[in-house]
Design a protein around this motif. Structure first.
Motif, PDB file in Angstrom:
ATOM      1  N   SER A   1      51.054  40.471  44.832  1.00  0.00           N
ATOM      2  CA  SER A   1      50.616  39.076  44.834  1.00  0.00           C
ATOM      3  C   SER A   1      49.125  38.963  45.106  1.00  0.00           C
ATOM      4  O   SER A   1      48.438  38.152  44.490  1.00  0.00           O
ATOM      5  CB  SER A   1      51.405  38.288  45.889  1.00  0.00           C
TER       6      SER A   1
ATOM      7  N   SER B   1      47.293  39.805  41.961  1.00  0.00           N
ATOM      8  CA  SER B   1      47.313  38.690  41.020  1.00  0.00           C
ATOM      9  C   SER B   1      46.305  37.613  41.415  1.00  0.00           C
ATOM     10  O   SER B   1      45.625  37.039  40.564  1.00  0.00           O
ATOM     11  CB  SER B   1      48.724  38.098  40.951  1.00  0.00           C
ATOM     12  N   VAL B   2      46.200  37.367  42.719  1.00  0.00           N
ATOM     13  CA  VAL B   2      45.233  36.373  43.188  1.00  0.00           C
ATOM     14  C   VAL B   2      43.812  36.813  42.876  1.00  0.00           C
ATOM     15  O   VAL B   2      42.977  36.026  42.405  1.00  0.00           O
ATOM     16  CB  VAL B   2      45.414  36.133  44.701  1.00  0.00           C
TER      17      VAL B   2
ATOM     18  N   LYS C   1      42.886  38.769  40.484  1.00  0.00           N
ATOM     19  CA  LYS C   1      42.703  38.671  39.041  1.00  0.00           C
ATOM     20  C   LYS C   1      42.330  37.249  38.637  1.00  0.00           C
ATOM     21  O   LYS C   1      41.367  37.037  37.883  1.00  0.00           O
ATOM     22  CB  LYS C   1      43.985  39.105  38.331  1.00  0.00           C
ATOM     23  N   TRP C   2      43.053  36.257  39.156  1.00  0.00           N
ATOM     24  CA  TRP C   2      42.773  34.875  38.774  1.00  0.00           C
ATOM     25  C   TRP C   2      41.457  34.384  39.359  1.00  0.00           C
ATOM     26  O   TRP C   2      40.770  33.558  38.749  1.00  0.00           O
ATOM     27  CB  TRP C   2      43.929  33.980  39.203  1.00  0.00           C
ATOM     28  N   VAL C   3      41.088  34.890  40.506  1.00  0.00           N
ATOM     29  CA  VAL C   3      39.784  34.524  41.082  1.00  0.00           C
ATOM     30  C   VAL C   3      38.653  35.053  40.205  1.00  0.00           C
ATOM     31  O   VAL C   3      37.661  34.348  39.947  1.00  0.00           O
ATOM     32  CB  VAL C   3      39.667  35.061  42.517  1.00  0.00           C
TER      33      VAL C   3
ATOM     34  N   ILE D   1      38.843  35.680  36.979  1.00  0.00           N
ATOM     35  CA  ILE D   1      38.842  34.902  35.734  1.00  0.00           C
ATOM     36  C   ILE D   1      38.155  33.555  35.949  1.00  0.00           C
ATOM     37  O   ILE D   1      37.339  33.111  35.120  1.00  0.00           O
ATOM     38  CB  ILE D   1      40.280  34.705  35.228  1.00  0.00           C
ATOM     39  N   ALA D   2      38.465  32.897  37.074  1.00  0.00           N
ATOM     40  CA  ALA D   2      37.828  31.612  37.370  1.00  0.00           C
ATOM     41  C   ALA D   2      36.321  31.773  37.552  1.00  0.00           C
ATOM     42  O   ALA D   2      35.525  30.935  37.096  1.00  0.00           O
ATOM     43  CB  ALA D   2      38.456  30.993  38.623  1.00  0.00           C
TER      44      ALA D   2
ATOM     45  N   VAL E   1      43.466  32.833  23.769  1.00  0.00           N
ATOM     46  CA  VAL E   1      44.734  32.397  24.345  1.00  0.00           C
ATOM     47  C   VAL E   1      45.840  32.417  23.294  1.00  0.00           C
ATOM     48  O   VAL E   1      46.975  32.845  23.567  1.00  0.00           O
ATOM     49  CB  VAL E   1      44.578  30.986  24.954  1.00  0.00           C
TER      50      VAL E   1
ATOM     51  N   ARG F   1      46.888  36.076  22.725  1.00  0.00           N
ATOM     52  CA  ARG F   1      47.666  36.610  23.846  1.00  0.00           C
ATOM     53  C   ARG F   1      49.089  36.062  23.836  1.00  0.00           C
ATOM     54  O   ARG F   1      50.058  36.799  24.034  1.00  0.00           O
ATOM     55  CB  ARG F   1      46.972  36.260  25.160  1.00  0.00           C
TER      56      ARG F   1
ATOM     57  N   THR G   1      41.246  49.331  37.282  1.00  0.00           N
ATOM     58  CA  THR G   1      42.090  48.388  38.010  1.00  0.00           C
ATOM     59  C   THR G   1      43.258  49.095  38.678  1.00  0.00           C
ATOM     60  O   THR G   1      43.619  48.805  39.827  1.00  0.00           O
ATOM     61  CB  THR G   1      42.607  47.309  37.046  1.00  0.00           C
TER      62      THR G   1
END
Length: 415
Positions: free
Chosen positions: A27, A30-31, A33-35, A37-38, A223, A226, A376
């Motif tokens: 988890s 994943s956090v 990764k999204w940080v 991307i943002a 998008v 994907r 990664t």
């Protein structure tokens, strides 16, 4: 019997503990990764506020090339169909846009140029559709060929396209080409003015506006690709790459899926051609030669066959490198500006990404995407023990009954 009864819960407890401890690590990964991307999206959104026109136009060219590379990767990397006709489909999109949205007439030799004068958004949509239609028309040939034979057959489209652009002067402008009209959307033009636009004290002219247009279209293309690969048709396309016979046995309509992927890939190329025309400001026969098709193949090989993000990275490398060499030719060793001695910026860039392709094929066939995935994975493995690794079971006591086999020993999937 009592010892055997005690040993089973112990093993079960260790397995459950390991899985429960690894869940927070996943988890957190994943956090992170999204940080990231943002943060990347935020950087791209504020990019025009801090960088000059050269970097903005380079970025717009990269966005357009990334769209075309993603489309080619769907065809070559995902489905396994070799195509050298990508430059032809780019030409269909660019020429259609310039003709449909361009004006008739001109000065001198351009007096005979024709144009429909329709809104640019109509020219873009029609250009994408016509490129897809061209791919769909070629798809029956592609469905019956494979490997080098398909590559040679698709190569003929490039020669046909260059000949048509050179001879169909009223539409294409002939040898001298024709100008590409400025893009506009619902009355808002993507030119230097009309309307005047300022954001946080920064004038937003053509380069800044085209940057955001390219960013939105590239994100949409990414998008869509994907989501396509994660869907049922995407899995069918990957099955085609592995074995057409196996795909047919599993109920995949091989010819129909080959036609569909050519349609989608050609539409991506058509949109890339429209953005290319907007980036250069004109179209010409030398813009859609075999060299362009080879450059797009270089993009997907460098980025990683079958990887959508890798195709975008490859487009960044191949597209931006010649422009950077041209911009900084006076400070780079062995690289010279046009008209001077030494190696030109374009050739130096080709030498560099040619050497990169050789190194990628030899040492990292998965491309830049494979390198990123490996880094990664190492990062996650390095952090996993701190949050809870699998404890080694204690040695078996002499005379105790053997413990039951775990799931991998019984033939389950260990992946």
């Amino acid at each position: 019997m009592s010892e055997q009864t005690v040993s089973r819960p112990a093993g079960a407890t260790r397995t459950g503990s390991a899985s429960s401890r690894s869940a927070p690590a996943r988890s957190r990964g994943s956090v992170v990764k999204w940080v990231l991307i943002a943060a990347l999206l935020g950087f791209l959104l504020v990019f025009p506020l801090y960088f000059d026109e050269f970097w903005l136009r380079t970025g717009f060219a990269v966005f357009g090339a990334a769209i075309g590379a993603i489309g080619l990767n769907l065809l070559v990397g995902t489905t396994g169909q070799l195509s050298l006709a990508h430059a032809f489909f780019l030409a269909v999109g660019a020429v259609s846009y310039s003709y449909i949205s361009g004006e008739s007439g001109g000065l001198g030799t351009r007096a005979g140029i024709e144009g429909l004068g329709l809104p640019p958004v109509v020219g873009m949509v029609v250009g994408v559709l016509l490129a897809g239609l061209a791919g769909l028309v070629f798809s029956p040939i592609a469905a019956r060929l494979r490997g080098i034979y398909l590559g040679v057959a698709s190569l003929g489209l490039v020669f046909i396209g260059v000949h048509v652009i050179n001879t169909w002067t009223p539409v294409t402008g002939g040898f001298n080409g024709r100008a590409a009209p400025e893009f506009s959307l619902f009355g808002f033009t993507f030119g230097n003015s009309d309307p005047q636009l300022w954001v946080l004290g920064v004038p937003f002219r053509e380069a800044e506006r085209l940057w955001y247009l390219g960013l939105v279209l590239a994100l949409a293309a990414y998008v869509f690709a994907r989501n396509l690969l994660r869907s049922r048709p995407g899995r069918a396309l990957q099955t085609l790459r592995d074995s057409e016979v196996a795909a047919s046995v599993m109920g995949v309509n091989v010819q129909a899926y080959k036609a569909r992927v050519f349609l989608v890939s050609s539409m991506y190329a058509g949109l890339s051609g429209v953005l290319y025309a907007l980036s250069i400001g004109s179209i010409a026969p030398e813009s859609f030669t075999l060299v362009v098709s080879i450059q797009y193949l270089a993009m997907i090989v460098l980025g990683g066959l079958g990887s959508v993000g890798g195709a975008a990275l490859g487009a960044l490398f191949v597209t931006a490198l010649p422009l950077l060499f041209q911009q900084y030719a006076d400070v780079l060793p062995l690289v010279s500006a046009p008209g001077q001695g030494g190696i030109s910026a374009g050739f130096a860039a080709r030498f560099l990404y040619g050497a990169a392709i050789i190194l990628i094929v030899l040492f990292e066939p998965a491309g830049l995407a494979g390198i990123a995935q490996r880094l990664t994975s190492r990062f996650r493995r390095g952090r996993a023990p701190a949050h809870g690794g699998v404890t080694t079971p204690p040695p078996e006591q002499p005379g105790s009954a053997p413990t039951p086999s775990d799931r991998p020993a019984q033939g389950s999937d260990t992946r």
